[in-house]
Motif scaffolding. Structure first.
Motif, short mmCIF file in Angstrom:
data_model
loop_
_atom_site.label_atom_id
_atom_site.label_comp_id
_atom_site.label_asym_id
_atom_site.label_seq_id
_atom_site.Cartn_x
_atom_site.Cartn_y
_atom_site.Cartn_z
N LEU A 21 7.25 16.66 8.42
CA LEU A 21 6.22 15.71 7.95
C LEU A 21 6.58 14.31 8.43
CD1 LEU A 21 6.11 16.92 4.23
CD2 LEU A 21 4.54 17.59 6.07
N GLU A 22 5.55 13.50 8.68
CA GLU A 22 5.79 12.11 9.04
C GLU A 22 4.84 11.24 8.23
OE1 GLU A 22 7.33 12.12 13.58
OE2 GLU A 22 5.26 12.77 13.33
N GLY A 23 5.36 10.14 7.76
CA GLY A 23 4.46 9.29 6.99
C GLY A 23 5.20 8.14 6.32
N TRP A 24 4.52 7.56 5.33
CA TRP A 24 5.04 6.39 4.62
C TRP A 24 5.61 6.81 3.26
CZ3 TRP A 24 1.19 6.53 8.01
CH2 TRP A 24 1.08 5.49 8.94
N VAL A 25 6.62 6.08 2.82
CA VAL A 25 7.18 6.35 1.50
C VAL A 25 6.27 5.70 0.46
CG1 VAL A 25 9.14 5.92 -0.03
CG2 VAL A 25 9.51 6.48 2.40
N ASN A 26 5.50 6.50 -0.26
CA ASN A 26 4.60 5.95 -1.27
C ASN A 26 5.42 5.41 -2.43
OD1 ASN A 26 1.68 5.67 -1.80
ND2 ASN A 26 2.15 6.83 -3.65
N ARG A 27 6.50 6.17 -2.75
CA ARG A 27 7.36 5.77 -3.86
C ARG A 27 8.65 6.57 -3.77
NH1 ARG A 27 5.94 6.00 -10.14
NH2 ARG A 27 5.65 8.18 -9.58
N ARG A 28 9.73 5.97 -4.16
CA ARG A 28 11.00 6.70 -4.17
C ARG A 28 11.61 6.55 -5.56
NH1 ARG A 28 15.30 4.30 -4.25
NH2 ARG A 28 17.31 5.30 -3.98
N SER A 65 9.97 1.72 -0.44
CA SER A 65 8.51 1.84 -0.32
C SER A 65 8.02 1.37 1.04
CB SER A 65 7.83 0.99 -1.39
OG SER A 65 7.94 1.62 -2.63
N GLU A 66 7.11 2.10 1.59
CA GLU A 66 6.41 1.79 2.84
C GLU A 66 7.25 1.97 4.10
OE1 GLU A 66 3.07 1.62 2.72
OE2 GLU A 66 3.41 1.90 0.57
N TRP A 67 8.49 2.45 3.95
CA TRP A 67 9.22 2.81 5.17
C TRP A 67 8.53 4.01 5.79
CZ3 TRP A 67 15.27 2.37 5.22
CH2 TRP A 67 15.64 1.08 4.79
N VAL A 68 8.63 4.11 7.11
CA VAL A 68 8.03 5.25 7.81
C VAL A 68 9.16 6.23 8.16
CG1 VAL A 68 6.65 5.96 9.78
CG2 VAL A 68 6.27 3.72 8.74
N VAL A 69 9.00 7.46 7.73
CA VAL A 69 10.10 8.44 7.94
C VAL A 69 9.56 9.77 8.45
CG1 VAL A 69 11.54 7.43 6.12
CG2 VAL A 69 9.98 9.28 5.55
N LEU A 99 16.27 13.79 7.42
CA LEU A 99 15.40 12.62 7.19
C LEU A 99 15.73 11.58 8.24
CD1 LEU A 99 14.53 10.88 3.85
CD2 LEU A 99 15.13 9.55 5.87
N LEU A 100 14.71 11.15 8.96
CA LEU A 100 14.92 10.15 9.99
C LEU A 100 14.05 8.94 9.70
CD1 LEU A 100 16.28 9.76 12.81
CD2 LEU A 100 14.11 10.55 13.79
N VAL A 101 14.66 7.77 9.66
CA VAL A 101 13.87 6.55 9.44
C VAL A 101 13.25 6.12 10.77
CG1 VAL A 101 13.99 4.11 8.80
CG2 VAL A 101 15.29 5.81 7.50
N LEU A 102 11.92 6.02 10.81
CA LEU A 102 11.23 5.61 12.04
C LEU A 102 10.94 4.11 12.04
CD1 LEU A 102 8.70 8.59 12.26
CD2 LEU A 102 10.88 8.35 13.45
#
Ligand code: ASP
Length: 580
Positions: A21-28, A65-69, A99-102
């Motif tokens: 999956l690729e996307g934004w962190v909505n909440r952690r 929040s909002e990091w792309v991973v 998990l890779l931070v993009l």
């Protein structure tokens, strides 16, 4: 490692599979050693769990929040007590292994995650939203609105293509097309001192396409009007513009209501009953005090001019028109004052009132109200009568504004979609300021041929072959049958005070076109922004436009309009005057 599917599309059937999956962190969230990440993309969010013994636990600990991973993991069914019914993905979660931070992200200026979790978004000042539009556009509500808009446009293309319409683009850099607003001008570099005007609509081009034999044209067209911005206007906005040859007004209305019904069915699954009701302009004004009546509630205006005519209440006895509203409930004085302020802002001399309380009429002008009025209006216990008197148009419009306000205040507005046509508009209206007749729609609209003899003698009574398309109290479209004969078009220009020389200079190309054999034709344009906003249940069209201007016509995101440098000005032969 390639993305296997959208986060929002994960379902139970995928349990046991590996996904990327690729996307934004909505909440952690960090829950007793377990890390939960709601990963988001345009389709929605899915819960990712990172165990302390997972190889990516350290990375997961860092993300915000909002990091792309990018996450690789295994889909698991959630135990039944942990299923989240608010989410489409609520029956599953993904156990992360990689998990890779993009991209990292700054803390957003306002939170945007709540909507995606099925909760209400925090309300944020609109200027702040527009300035940070990229973050704002991430919100679920705007994703939904823009996708609805796309679906509306896609459905329009499907329907009109089926019906034999051809989409044709017309120029943005052109000459003035009068729709009653000021033009935006674009200076020409190659011919300093000369200007293009951005089109207020493709009106003349679509007429020329009919003369050219294309028969059925449409375009999703951007239009530009330099007007003082009212609450819900944009200097550039979008129309569905269409034109047809060899048709009557009824043909155009019939096609357009089928189109509207198709679009609403395809996008929202709602069936609109056809045909739409049709009201004449005079009837709409008389019954609702508006040429774009909101039919989601009743509360109609009644004409009581005759009841007061020649009576003892002087203010009403000689008035051209007296109109009444019978309102359920005994409105408190304070509320009546507020309603009066609304009527006065529209030009009424005042708002007269009386209340039917304990079997007698009390307050306001009650002692001047003839008993005939009570019978005429069938006034019942516990009702309030509101009255306005004066010239016809002003009177109905003022009470119409009061009606609308009462619709809101008393919660009378039923949910749903109410469409109608308003027809038989006057061709001309008297322009007080210019002391002349001016067009009500545009100067290319055909008079109703039955009324043609009145053009000389009583221009105000000439009806036009013009129609407006009204949706929940907003005018979402308007069109007309056009003048297709050069002599009549010239006569019309003359009537509007446009002499032969000016007509030739400004519209020579149209007159010329009409002299080469023009078919009878007509069309319409829809305000697409308002149409979509109404479907989306949004008050403001800015909620269905990706990058709108604010109420001052500025675009806070890019800072437009902005000064340009001297060299640019010089190149187009312009200089800016010192500010006054
Ligand atoms: N051009 C007109 C407008 O923009 C619409 C029409 O008459 O087709 O209002």
């Amino acid at each position: 490692m390639r993305r296997t599917l959208y986060c929002g599309n994960l379902r139970e059937q995928l349990a046991g599979q590996r996904v990327v999956l690729e996307g934004w962190v909505n909440r952690r969230r960090d829950l007793g050693g377990l890390i939960f990440i709601d990963l988001r993309d345009r389709e929605g969010i899915v819960q990712v769990v990172v165990h302390p013994d997972s190889a990516c636990f350290a990375e997961a600990n860092q993300v915000r929040s909002e990091w792309v991973v990018r996450i690789e993991g295994v889909v698991r069914k959630r135990p039944s007590e942990q299923v989240n019914p608010k989410l489409q993905t609520g029956a599953v979660e993904v156990a992360a292994e990689v998990l890779l931070v993009l991209s990292e992200a700054r803390t957003p200026p306002f939170p945007i995650d709540a909507g995606w979790r099925g909760e209400a978004d925090q309300s944020v000042n609109e200027e702040v939203r527009l300035k940070n539009r990229v973050v704002d556009l991430r919100r679920k509500r705007l994703h939904e609105n823009l996708r609805l808009r796309h679906k509306v446009i896609a459905a329009i293309y499907r329907f009109l293509d089926e019906e034999g319409f051809i989409s044709i683009e017309t120029p943005y850099l052109t000459r003035s097309t009068p729709e009653g607003a000021r033009d935006f001008l674009v200076p020409s570099r190659l011919e300093p001192g000369h200007f293009y005007a951005l089109p207020q609509s493709p009106q003349l081009f679509k007429q020329m396409l009919m003369v050219a034999g294309y028969d059925r044209y449409f375009q999703i067209a951007r239009c530009f009007r330099d007007e003082d911005l009212r609450a819900d206007r944009q200097p550039d906005f979008t129309q569905l513009d269409l034109e047809m040859s060899f048709v009557t007004q009824d043909d155009i209305m019939e096609l357009n209501e089928r189109l509207a019904a198709y679009v609403v069915r395809e996008t929202l699954g709602v069936e609109l009953p056809l045909p739409f009701p049709r009201l004449s302009y005079a009837e709409a004004m008389n019954r609702y005090g508006s040429d774009k009546p909101d039919l989601r509630f009743g509360l109609e205006l009644s004409d009581v001019t005759e009841v007061f005519r020649g009576g003892e209440f002087r203010a009403f006895a000689a008035a051209e028109t007296v109109k009444a509203l019978v309102v359920p409930g005994l409105l408190p004085r304070k509320e009546i004052d507020e309603l009066e302020a609304i009527a006065k802002a529209k030009g009424a001399a005042g708002l007269a009132w009386a209340r039917m309380e304990n079997g007698t009429l009390t307050g306001g002008i009650s002692k001047f109200i003839p008993s005939r009025l009570l019978e005429h209006l069938a006034v019942a216990e516990g009702q309030t009568i509101l009255l306005v008197a004066g010239p016809w148009r002003k009177t109905v419009e003022c009470l119409g504004a009061v009606r609308l306000e009462l619709g809101k205040r008393l919660g009378l507005i039923e949910p749903g979609f109410k469409f109608l046509w308003v027809v038989d508009f006057p061709l001309l209206e008297w322009d007080e300021e210019g002391a002349r007749w001016t067009y009500m729609h545009h100067p290319f609209t055909s008079p109703n041929l039955e009324d043609l003899p009145l053009l000389q003698t009583d221009p105000g009574r000439v009806r036009a072959y013009a129609y407006d398309f009204v949706f929940n109290g907003s005018e979402v479209g308007g069109g007309s049958i056009r003048i297709h004969r050069r002599d009549l078009q010239e006569r019309m220009f003359a009537q509007l005070g446009i002499g032969p020389a000016e007509a030739q200079e400004k519209f020579g190309f149209l007159l010329e076109a009409l002299s080469y054999g023009a078919p009878p034709h007509g069309g319409i344009a829809w305000g697409l922004d308002r149409f979509v906003a109404n479907l989306a249940g949004e008050e403001s069209i800015r909620e269905v436009i990706a990058f709108p201007k604010n109420k001052e016509g500025k675009e806070p995101l890019t800072g437009a309009p902005a000064p340009v440098d001297e060299a640019q000005l010089k190149a187009v032969g312009l200089a800016v005057l010192e500010e006054a």
